[in-house]
Structure formats: C-alpha cells, structure tokens
Scaffold this motif. Structure first.
Motif, mmCIF file in Angstrom:
data_model
loop_
_atom_site.group_PDB
_atom_site.id
_atom_site.type_symbol
_atom_site.label_atom_id
_atom_site.label_comp_id
_atom_site.label_asym_id
_atom_site.label_seq_id
_atom_site.Cartn_x
_atom_site.Cartn_y
_atom_site.Cartn_z
ATOM 1 N N ARG A 122 63.630 6.399 -2.971
ATOM 2 C CA ARG A 122 62.870 7.291 -2.093
ATOM 3 C C ARG A 122 63.428 7.165 -0.678
ATOM 4 N N LEU A 123 63.911 8.264 -0.121
ATOM 5 C CA LEU A 123 64.514 8.273 1.213
ATOM 6 C C LEU A 123 63.650 9.077 2.168
ATOM 7 N N THR A 168 57.272 1.122 5.008
ATOM 8 C CA THR A 168 57.706 0.235 3.918
ATOM 9 C C THR A 168 57.552 0.874 2.542
ATOM 10 N N SER A 169 57.049 2.109 2.488
ATOM 11 C CA SER A 169 56.876 2.773 1.199
ATOM 12 C C SER A 169 58.155 3.446 0.712
ATOM 13 N N VAL A 170 59.212 3.444 1.545
ATOM 14 C CA VAL A 170 60.472 4.089 1.171
ATOM 15 C C VAL A 170 61.570 3.045 1.040
ATOM 16 N N GLY A 181 67.806 11.106 -6.079
ATOM 17 C CA GLY A 181 66.822 10.479 -5.216
ATOM 18 C C GLY A 181 65.593 11.337 -5.018
ATOM 19 N N VAL A 182 64.662 10.819 -4.231
ATOM 20 C CA VAL A 182 63.445 11.550 -3.867
ATOM 21 C C VAL A 182 63.414 11.641 -2.350
ATOM 22 N N ALA A 183 63.440 12.854 -1.820
ATOM 23 C CA ALA A 183 63.434 13.053 -0.374
ATOM 24 C C ALA A 183 62.008 13.207 0.118
ATOM 25 N N ALA A 184 61.654 12.414 1.124
ATOM 26 C CA ALA A 184 60.332 12.499 1.740
ATOM 27 C C ALA A 184 60.544 12.833 3.211
ATOM 28 N N ILE A 185 60.220 14.062 3.595
ATOM 29 C CA ILE A 185 60.424 14.485 4.976
ATOM 30 C C ILE A 185 59.247 14.027 5.816
ATOM 31 N N ALA A 186 59.543 13.268 6.861
ATOM 32 C CA ALA A 186 58.496 12.673 7.680
ATOM 33 C C ALA A 186 57.759 13.736 8.481
ATOM 34 N N ALA A 187 56.443 13.552 8.608
ATOM 35 C CA ALA A 187 55.661 14.396 9.500
ATOM 36 C C ALA A 187 55.981 14.008 10.942
ATOM 37 N N GLN A 188 55.432 14.753 11.862
ATOM 38 C CA GLN A 188 55.749 14.522 13.277
ATOM 39 C C GLN A 188 54.997 13.305 13.810
ATOM 40 N N ARG A 199 75.997 9.913 0.615
ATOM 41 C CA ARG A 199 76.147 9.968 -0.840
ATOM 42 C C ARG A 199 76.416 8.577 -1.414
ATOM 43 N N VAL A 200 77.210 7.793 -0.698
ATOM 44 C CA VAL A 200 77.513 6.431 -1.164
ATOM 45 C C VAL A 200 76.261 5.560 -1.093
ATOM 46 N N MET A 201 75.511 5.677 -0.007
ATOM 47 C CA MET A 201 74.275 4.897 0.133
ATOM 48 C C MET A 201 73.301 5.239 -0.990
ATOM 49 N N LEU A 202 73.131 6.515 -1.275
ATOM 50 C CA LEU A 202 72.217 6.930 -2.331
ATOM 51 C C LEU A 202 72.700 6.446 -3.698
#
Length: 377
Positions: free
Chosen positions: A175-176, A222-224, A205-212, A293-296
C-alpha cells in the motif's frame, strides 16, 4: 500592509551533488524489503504478486479422463478392426469430454468408430493406446510448481489456479500513500499523482491518495508501506519536501544523476521508504519509471522483468555524458523515433509510447542503432 515572508536563499533546500543513478538503485534495493504476505481467495488475488510457490500435491487429473466425446474402449481389442471386419467389444461406454474412463478402458474412440448392432458393440477402426484420453497427471504432475513466487497474477494465472482447484493463495499487495508536497490545487502535480496511482495499481500495488492533511501527516502514516511525494524537491522558496523528510526520518539522497528528474529524493521514515518526485510532469514520470517501479517491485516481491523490445532509431539521439537519461520515443513496427530530451513538453509526452534509457557514460546513439524500448509510462 501585510508583507510576504521571504525565505533567505541560504536557508533553502540545496542539492550538494547528483548521486549516480546506479548508486541510488543499489541503496534502494538494499533498504526496501517485501511487505508481509496474506492469504486471499482468487478473486482478491487479481493483480497481486505471489508470495510463495503454488505447488500441486496431487496429479491432475487424478485418473484418466476423456479428451473428446466418444466411446471408452480397451485399445488392444481394436487392433485388427475395420469396416469390413469389425472387432467385437465386450463393452463400450459412452463418455463426454472430461469424464473419467471406466474400468479397463484406456482410449476414447470417435463416434463413428464404434457401432452397436443387435445390442453388441463393435469397433470399426483401430484405436491406439491413450488415443482421445488424458492420462493421470498429464495436466500437472504431483509435486509440480504451477506458479512461482514473485509472479503477478493476471487473468490467465487465475484461470490456471481455478482449473487446478486452488481456492486461495498467499500474495503481497503493498500500500503506497501518494501525497502532494503542499496543500492546494496544482493541475500538473495532480496529473502526475493520478498517472502514478494508475501505474501502482497495474503493477501490483494499492495506491492511497492522501487527503489534504499535509505532508507531515502522510509521512507519519503507519498504515501504509511506502510514501510517494510529488513536488517540493527543488530549491524554490516554497519547496520544503526534502527538509520535512529529513526532520522526520532519514534523507538518503537528494539529487540524482537522471535527466529528467535531477531533484528526486529518497529516504525513509521508520521502516517505510519515501520517494520524493519533482513537481514537473516529465520529471515525475521519469523518476517513477526508473525508481518507483523498482521500489514497488521490491515491496511486492515481484521477480518479473518489465516487458521490453528492440527497434532501430530513425535518427540520432544525443545525451550528456555523466547523466543517465530517459528519452521518450514513438515506436512503430521495427523503428523508433526520439521525441524530446531534457525537458519534455506536454505535447511531446502526448506523442510518446515508450522510453529509451541512455547510460551515463554514453553520448547517445547513432541513427539505425538498435535500442531497447522500455514500457510507457
């Protein structure tokens, strides 16, 4: 009158040196570890990466089965059979494709190869041993690794697992957290985040776009499993991404010998890797391509190489010695055309369907040179 706050130039973020891309990749490879796997059913496994081999412990099929619709027979009783000299058969049992063969049957004769006359079966043509039949273990032998760890599960892989009777698998799905460097609206940064989120999803992966809620909150999440920041990596008066990362964790590198993408930064907060990408669309996409891409792949435990192919350059492409460079290209058939280098305008990005990578010790490639095309974007 309210006066705008001025950040003194000597207090701004600075890039002391450009670290060679190979050195950054080595640090990233050493620091980023695969995430904890979990067991999921096949529906939830789509797009994820296998965390362990899928080993089949019993043969498939477990008993011989019909490979076609027809008559289950003992082949040795049909050796001399012919239309004018039918061979009597003690029994001939009709089977549909996929059904197990009964008794001593070892073959399946076609519909017209057996006749029933006066209640007795007769073979009208010889049938070879195993003809029309699928032997025990023909699909998968006992102990076979059907799919190896590190394999991403797409439609064909899930179909194979279902056909083999596998109900669940252990996978990794990192989760990123994607976050903009500063609150507010910026069309270019939002576009980069959207594109990278799509790439994360397509690469397991799973993309989680942060709110403002601010960069600091995203870095502390710590959830990602990792954080990707877009923007704020330069020396502008409002650029604070690198300083914020350094204050909350460890800044490993700021400034990479990659064109475009020189202001990219990499570090960690706790055990979570943080990749900070430039706020320019071309630079963000290039840095994600070679580093993100390498990190993922490391987080997901993927062992699959990205799809690549070769083509010949329609004309020369030049590059600066000392910097690695990604050049967007248009590839059609056996030929590839470089579109831009250095800064890549939006119009050039719109024409591209691949990248070529130029090593830092190279001045580029001449026309007609065969080059490797990397996936887009």
């Amino acid at each position: 009158m309210t006066r705008a706050m001025i950040v003194e130039p000597d207090r701004r973020q600075r890039i002391a040196r450009l670290t060679p891309l190979a050195d950054v990749l080595a640090r990233l490879d050493a620091l980023v570890k695969p995430v904890t796997p979990r067991m999921v059913d096949l529906e939830a496994a789509r797009g994820r990466t296998l965390a362990e081999d899928v080993v089949i412990h019993a043969p498939i099929p477990t008993t011989a089965r019909a490979l076609r619709d027809g008559w289950a027979v003992s082949s040795d009783l049909t050796t001399d059979a012919g239309a004018y000299a039918p061979a009597p058969l003690p029994s001939a049992v009709w089977v549909d494709v996929g059904e197990p063969l009964p008794g001593d049957a070892d073959a399946v004769a076609a519909l017209d190869a057996v006749a029933i006359r006066d209640g007795a079966a007769q073979a009208l043509a010889p049938v070879g041993p195993g003809e029309g039949a699928l032997p025990t273990g023909a699909d998968v032998a006992s102990g076979t690794t059907l799919l190896p760890t590190g394999r991403r599960l797409g439609g064909i892989e899930l179909a194979l697992l279902a056909a083999a009777g596998v109900a669940g698998v252990r996978v990794r799905a990192p989760r990123l957290r994607l976050v903009r460097a500063a609150p507010g609206s910026d069309a270019v940064i939002d576009a980069a985040i959207g594109c990278i989120a799509d790439a994360i999803g397509s690469q397991g992966g799973v993309a989680a776009i942060a709110a403002q809620h601010g960069l600091a909150n995203a870095l502390a999440d710590t959830s990602v499993d990792a954080v990707v920041v877009v923007g704020g990596t330069g020396t502008g008066k409002n650029d604070t991404t690198v300083r914020t990362l350094a204050s909350m964790g460890e800044l490993i590198v700021h400034g990479i010998g990659l064109l475009p993408g020189e202001t990219t930064a990499f570090g960690t907060v706790g055990a979570r890797p943080v990749l900070a990408l430039p706020g320019r669309l071309d630079a963000a996409l290039a840095a994600w391509h070679v580093l993100g891409r390498v990190m993922l792949a490391r987080l997901s435990g993927s062992l699959e190489a990205p799809p690549m192919r070769t083509a010949k350059l329609t004309h020369k492409v030049s590059s600066s010695v000392g910097l690695s460079e990604l050049v967007p290209v248009w590839c059609e058939g056996a030929y590839v055309t470089p579109i831009a280098s250095g800064y890549v305008p939006l119009a050039a990005l719109a024409q591209a369907n691949g990248w070529i990578f130029i090593e830092p010790d190279s001045e580029g490639y001449p026309a007609q040179n065969e080059v490797v095309i990397r996936p887009w974007p």
